[in-house]
Each structure stands twice: as C-alpha cells, then as structure tokens.
Design a protein around this motif. Structure first.
Motif, short mmCIF file in Angstrom:
data_model
loop_
_atom_site.label_atom_id
_atom_site.label_comp_id
_atom_site.label_asym_id
_atom_site.label_seq_id
_atom_site.Cartn_x
_atom_site.Cartn_y
_atom_site.Cartn_z
N ASP A 58 0.79 -1.27 0.12
CA ASP A 58 -0.10 0.09 -0.01
C ASP A 58 0.94 1.13 -0.13
O ASP A 58 2.16 1.14 0.32
N LEU A 59 0.09 2.41 -0.21
CA LEU A 59 0.85 3.65 -0.12
C LEU A 59 0.01 4.53 1.04
O LEU A 59 -1.24 4.55 0.98
N THR A 60 0.71 4.80 2.13
CA THR A 60 0.24 5.64 3.12
C THR A 60 0.78 7.01 2.98
O THR A 60 1.79 7.48 2.72
N ILE A 104 3.31 19.42 4.31
CA ILE A 104 4.45 18.37 4.01
C ILE A 104 3.78 17.19 4.14
O ILE A 104 2.78 16.56 4.61
N MET A 105 3.78 16.64 2.77
CA MET A 105 3.20 15.18 2.52
C MET A 105 4.12 14.14 2.73
O MET A 105 5.32 14.12 1.97
N ASN A 106 4.10 13.24 3.87
CA ASN A 106 4.96 12.00 4.07
C ASN A 106 4.34 10.81 3.36
O ASN A 106 3.07 10.50 3.46
N LEU A 107 5.15 10.24 2.51
CA LEU A 107 4.71 9.29 1.68
C LEU A 107 5.48 7.69 2.36
O LEU A 107 6.85 7.98 2.50
N SER A 108 4.75 6.60 2.29
CA SER A 108 5.20 5.44 2.88
C SER A 108 4.81 4.28 2.09
O SER A 108 3.33 4.23 1.91
N GLY A 109 5.49 3.47 1.54
CA GLY A 109 4.94 2.44 0.64
C GLY A 109 5.73 2.28 -0.76
O GLY A 109 6.74 2.92 -1.07
N GLU A 110 4.83 1.89 -1.61
CA GLU A 110 5.01 1.94 -3.23
C GLU A 110 4.19 2.90 -3.76
O GLU A 110 2.93 2.73 -3.58
N ILE A 111 4.67 3.41 -4.86
CA ILE A 111 3.93 4.13 -5.86
C ILE A 111 4.06 3.26 -7.20
O ILE A 111 4.91 3.21 -7.88
N ASP A 112 2.76 2.69 -7.46
CA ASP A 112 2.59 1.89 -8.69
C ASP A 112 1.15 2.23 -9.13
O ASP A 112 0.52 3.16 -8.57
N ALA A 113 0.76 1.42 -10.27
CA ALA A 113 -0.46 1.79 -10.88
C ALA A 113 -1.59 1.55 -10.02
O ALA A 113 -2.70 2.15 -9.92
N TYR A 114 -1.21 0.67 -8.84
CA TYR A 114 -2.46 0.25 -7.91
C TYR A 114 -2.59 1.53 -7.04
O TYR A 114 -3.77 1.94 -6.56
N ALA A 120 -1.19 4.68 -7.15
CA ALA A 120 -1.06 6.09 -7.81
C ALA A 120 -2.17 6.81 -7.43
O ALA A 120 -2.29 8.30 -7.23
N PRO A 121 -3.52 6.36 -7.83
CA PRO A 121 -4.89 7.11 -7.73
C PRO A 121 -4.81 7.91 -6.19
O PRO A 121 -5.28 8.84 -6.26
N LYS A 122 -4.28 7.12 -5.10
CA LYS A 122 -4.47 7.85 -3.81
C LYS A 122 -3.43 9.19 -3.93
O LYS A 122 -3.87 10.04 -3.32
N LEU A 123 -2.26 8.65 -4.44
CA LEU A 123 -1.41 9.91 -4.32
C LEU A 123 -1.82 11.07 -5.16
O LEU A 123 -2.04 12.11 -4.59
N LYS A 124 -2.47 10.77 -6.31
CA LYS A 124 -3.12 11.75 -7.09
C LYS A 124 -4.23 12.50 -6.53
O LYS A 124 -4.28 13.93 -6.69
N GLU A 125 -5.09 11.84 -5.90
CA GLU A 125 -6.36 12.41 -5.07
C GLU A 125 -5.95 13.25 -4.10
O GLU A 125 -6.54 14.27 -3.72
N GLU A 128 11.01 9.69 1.94
CA GLU A 128 12.13 8.74 2.53
C GLU A 128 11.74 7.44 2.57
O GLU A 128 12.43 6.33 2.46
N ASN A 129 10.34 7.00 2.66
CA ASN A 129 9.89 5.86 2.92
C ASN A 129 9.19 5.14 1.81
O ASN A 129 8.54 4.15 1.85
N VAL A 130 9.56 5.69 0.68
CA VAL A 130 9.15 5.12 -0.76
C VAL A 130 10.42 4.27 -1.59
O VAL A 130 11.13 4.92 -1.79
N GLU A 131 9.83 3.11 -1.43
CA GLU A 131 11.40 2.08 -1.97
C GLU A 131 11.07 1.90 -3.23
O GLU A 131 12.03 1.26 -4.08
N TYR A 132 9.94 2.09 -3.72
CA TYR A 132 9.54 1.57 -5.40
C TYR A 132 8.62 2.79 -5.87
O TYR A 132 7.63 2.93 -5.35
N MET A 133 8.91 2.98 -7.14
CA MET A 133 8.01 3.95 -7.97
C MET A 133 8.04 3.62 -9.03
O MET A 133 9.27 3.26 -9.74
N ASP A 134 7.04 3.28 -9.92
CA ASP A 134 7.10 3.28 -11.42
C ASP A 134 6.77 4.51 -12.19
O ASP A 134 6.68 5.44 -11.62
N SER A 135 6.50 4.31 -13.70
CA SER A 135 6.00 5.37 -14.25
C SER A 135 4.92 5.91 -13.99
O SER A 135 4.48 7.04 -14.25
N THR A 136 3.92 5.47 -13.53
CA THR A 136 2.68 5.83 -13.04
C THR A 136 3.05 6.97 -12.07
O THR A 136 2.42 8.22 -12.07
N GLY A 137 3.75 6.64 -11.35
CA GLY A 137 4.16 7.75 -10.05
C GLY A 137 4.87 9.06 -10.68
O GLY A 137 4.60 10.26 -10.53
#
Length: 114
Positions: free
Chosen positions: A2-4, A15-25, A27-32, A50-59
C-alpha cells in the motif's frame, strides 16, 4: 504493498509524507491527495519520499501532473529525501532537471552522486 499518505501543515507549507510503493495500484491515492494541494495559489508543498522504496512510471506521471498544476496556480512543490532507487528513476527520465528535488539522499550522499 500500500501507499500511506500523511499531510500536515508546518511553517507555512504542506508536508506530505509518503510511505510504501507508488505504482499503478497506489497512484490514484497519491493523485487524489497531491493534486488538490497544487491547485491553491501560493501553496508550498514538500513531498517526503524517504519511505518510498519503489515507484514506477505511473508515479512519475503523477509528479509531472502536479508540477504542471503548480506552474498554472503559482504554487510550488519540492521532493525531498528520495531513496537512491527512486532518485535514479527521476535522473534516467531527465525529470530531475525540471522538478525541484533535494538531491541529498538517504545514507548521506550529497548532490545526488550515486
């Protein structure tokens, strides 16, 4: 995974703190959560990856949309504390040249040297 998303206001900026992965699944939460912040004139947004270890082109697409929105609405966005893997993605695509990125990465490297 998930993405928190945790957003708080501090010293006149969001300040937006993100934690988890940013992918097609996820990304809508990040966009929102991110795009509405960029649409208010004068907003300063700092995105802590800092706590995002993976991001794809969707991010990457979300951050490009957010950058465009900040330009249209006189707000600003800065990405900070990128993991080296995520920073490398921005460098490979050349987006590090147009998006404000604090290149001091985890582990003490300075100026984005990998």
């Amino acid at each position: 995974m998930d993405l928190t998303v945790n957003i708080h206001e501090e010293a006149g900026k969001f300040i937006m703190n993100l934690s988890g992965e940013i992918d097609a699944y996820t990304a809508p939460k990040l966009k929102e959560d991110l795009l509405p912040l960029t649409k208010l004139t004068g907003n300063i947004i700092e995105v802590n990856l800092e706590n995002v270890e993976y991001m794809d082109s969707t991010g990457l697409g979300i951050f490009v949309s957010a950058l465009k929105s900040t330009k249209e609405n006189n707000s600003s966005m800065k990405l900070v504390n990128l993991q080296d893997r995520v920073l490398r993605l921005f460098k490979i695509t050349g987006l590090d040249k147009i998006i404000d990125i604090d290149t001091a990465i985890r582990g003490g490297s300075v100026n984005g040297k990998l």
